[in-house]
Write a protein that holds these residues in place. Sequence first.
Motif, mmCIF file in Angstrom:
data_model
loop_
_atom_site.group_PDB
_atom_site.id
_atom_site.type_symbol
_atom_site.label_atom_id
_atom_site.label_comp_id
_atom_site.label_asym_id
_atom_site.label_seq_id
_atom_site.Cartn_x
_atom_site.Cartn_y
_atom_site.Cartn_z
ATOM 1 N N UNK A 14 0.839 -1.212 0.000
ATOM 2 C CA UNK A 14 0.000 0.000 0.000
ATOM 3 C C UNK A 14 0.866 1.252 0.000
ATOM 4 N N UNK A 15 1.947 1.235 0.736
ATOM 5 C CA UNK A 15 2.801 2.417 0.859
ATOM 6 C C UNK A 15 3.641 2.664 -0.385
ATOM 7 N N UNK A 16 3.702 1.678 -1.291
ATOM 8 C CA UNK A 16 4.504 1.840 -2.506
ATOM 9 C C UNK A 16 3.699 2.382 -3.680
ATOM 10 N N UNK A 17 2.390 2.559 -3.521
ATOM 11 C CA UNK A 17 1.536 3.043 -4.604
ATOM 12 C C UNK A 17 1.146 4.493 -4.327
ATOM 13 N N UNK A 18 1.372 5.360 -5.289
ATOM 14 C CA UNK A 18 0.991 6.758 -5.138
ATOM 15 C C UNK A 18 -0.458 6.957 -5.557
ATOM 16 N N UNK A 19 -1.130 7.958 -5.010
ATOM 17 C CA UNK A 19 -2.511 8.234 -5.429
ATOM 18 C C UNK A 19 -2.632 8.473 -6.927
ATOM 19 N N UNK A 20 -1.630 9.126 -7.510
ATOM 20 C CA UNK A 20 -1.679 9.409 -8.939
ATOM 21 C C UNK A 20 -1.693 8.135 -9.784
ATOM 22 N N UNK A 21 -1.015 7.086 -9.310
ATOM 23 C CA UNK A 21 -0.943 5.839 -10.063
ATOM 24 C C UNK A 21 -2.306 5.183 -10.228
ATOM 25 N N UNK A 22 -3.199 5.407 -9.296
ATOM 26 C CA UNK A 22 -4.519 4.778 -9.358
ATOM 27 C C UNK A 22 -5.617 5.786 -9.689
ATOM 28 N N UNK A 23 -5.211 6.961 -10.165
ATOM 29 C CA UNK A 23 -6.180 7.941 -10.624
ATOM 30 C C UNK A 23 -6.783 8.808 -9.546
ATOM 31 N N UNK A 24 -6.194 8.837 -8.346
ATOM 32 C CA UNK A 24 -6.694 9.699 -7.276
ATOM 33 C C UNK A 24 -5.958 11.033 -7.305
ATOM 34 N N UNK A 25 -6.652 12.099 -7.019
ATOM 35 C CA UNK A 25 -6.053 13.427 -7.015
ATOM 36 C C UNK A 25 -5.432 13.682 -5.650
ATOM 37 N N UNK B 34 -0.852 4.956 -0.513
ATOM 38 C CA UNK B 34 -2.301 5.070 -0.346
ATOM 39 C C UNK B 34 -2.698 4.925 1.112
ATOM 40 N N UNK B 35 -3.864 5.463 1.447
ATOM 41 C CA UNK B 35 -4.449 5.248 2.755
ATOM 42 C C UNK B 35 -5.300 3.978 2.715
ATOM 43 N N UNK B 36 -5.598 3.450 3.888
ATOM 44 C CA UNK B 36 -6.400 2.242 3.955
ATOM 45 C C UNK B 36 -7.776 2.443 3.328
ATOM 46 N N UNK B 37 -8.387 3.601 3.594
ATOM 47 C CA UNK B 37 -9.720 3.833 3.056
ATOM 48 C C UNK B 37 -9.708 3.927 1.532
ATOM 49 N N UNK B 38 -8.571 4.365 0.977
ATOM 50 C CA UNK B 38 -8.462 4.448 -0.476
ATOM 51 C C UNK B 38 -8.340 3.049 -1.094
ATOM 52 N N UNK B 39 -7.556 2.173 -0.445
ATOM 53 C CA UNK B 39 -7.460 0.795 -0.930
ATOM 54 C C UNK B 39 -8.816 0.120 -0.836
ATOM 55 N N UNK B 40 -9.517 0.342 0.272
ATOM 56 C CA UNK B 40 -10.840 -0.259 0.444
ATOM 57 C C UNK B 40 -11.796 0.202 -0.647
ATOM 58 N N UNK B 41 -11.777 1.501 -0.961
ATOM 59 C CA UNK B 41 -12.658 2.026 -2.005
ATOM 60 C C UNK B 41 -12.310 1.439 -3.367
ATOM 61 N N UNK B 42 -11.032 1.340 -3.671
ATOM 62 C CA UNK B 42 -10.610 0.770 -4.953
ATOM 63 C C UNK B 42 -10.979 -0.701 -5.072
ATOM 64 N N UNK B 43 -10.962 -1.417 -3.933
ATOM 65 C CA UNK B 43 -11.279 -2.843 -3.948
ATOM 66 C C UNK B 43 -12.774 -3.107 -3.809
ATOM 67 N N UNK B 44 -13.527 -2.077 -3.432
ATOM 68 C CA UNK B 44 -14.964 -2.268 -3.262
ATOM 69 C C UNK B 44 -15.332 -3.016 -1.998
ATOM 70 N N UNK B 45 -14.530 -2.831 -0.933
ATOM 71 C CA UNK B 45 -14.820 -3.474 0.354
ATOM 72 C C UNK B 45 -14.941 -2.403 1.424
#
Length: 282
Positions: free
Chosen positions: A22-33, A43-54
């Motif tokens: 999670x700490x190796x992925x930047x928000x920009x890489x996944x389309x987050x501003x 990324x934050x935990x809530x961002x990973x959760x949103x991207x995964x749909x959980x």
Amino acid sequence: MSPTESGHLRRARLRHFLRARREQITPEEVGLVNVERRRTPGLRREEVAALAGVGVSWYTWLEQGRDINVSEGIVNAVSNALRLEECERKYFYRLAGLNPPQRTEGHRCDSPDARMHALVEGWAPNPAYITDRYGRIEVASRSARALFRIDARGDNCVVKFFTEPSTREKYPDANEVGRGLVAQFRAQSARFPEDPEFGRIAERLCECSPHFAALWDCHEVVGPNQGMRKIAHPQAGVMVFDRLVMRVPENPESLLTLYIAQPGTGSAERPRELVGSHSGVG
């Protein structure tokens, strides 16, 4: 190791692995501003959760290593969110207590059979060897023993690389070699979660090698790594090999490594001379 202890160890590894990825992925890489300054990388935990749909709480429990039921669909969703490679996905599956989808590897044998021994010795003048689940030499050809200065049986490739400076000095790209060895060793450890020997080897190496300890903390995983390998030799110069790694069919715990000298390099010019000389294993 009891099933309870094994479960605790597996979940601890899962916790460190998910956080590291999670700490190796930047928000920009996944389309987050990324509109605000962050105190922690990635990324934050809530961002990973949103991207995964959980749910955020559920993902938090997963990353904290709590004893919760994890489905194959969830593993795939989180893997997609974290952009995991195939080997990393398999590692995640095993840490989550699931079997990764793959073809059956066959039945385990106690040791490589006579055909594998013949293949290793018949690969001359190029080096070849077979290692067990921990990276220890099971079978090595004469050329491999001479070139890498290994025993026919018992030397551990990972331990040798990180504890013998003379071994590391043979590799012009030693940092890359070391990184691959550690990542492969970690992936192997997940295939045998109830085997405490992996932990003992890692603990000893962390104590005596800061380099290994730093790489181990990265929680990188790869499959049997292959490709080009450069080896410096005092007589032949820098030798360049193509390196092929595969699981032994009759014993998938073991890995067969074959080297092929590239034309026009020191290794190709004088391969037979190296067999009679003494010059770790990578």
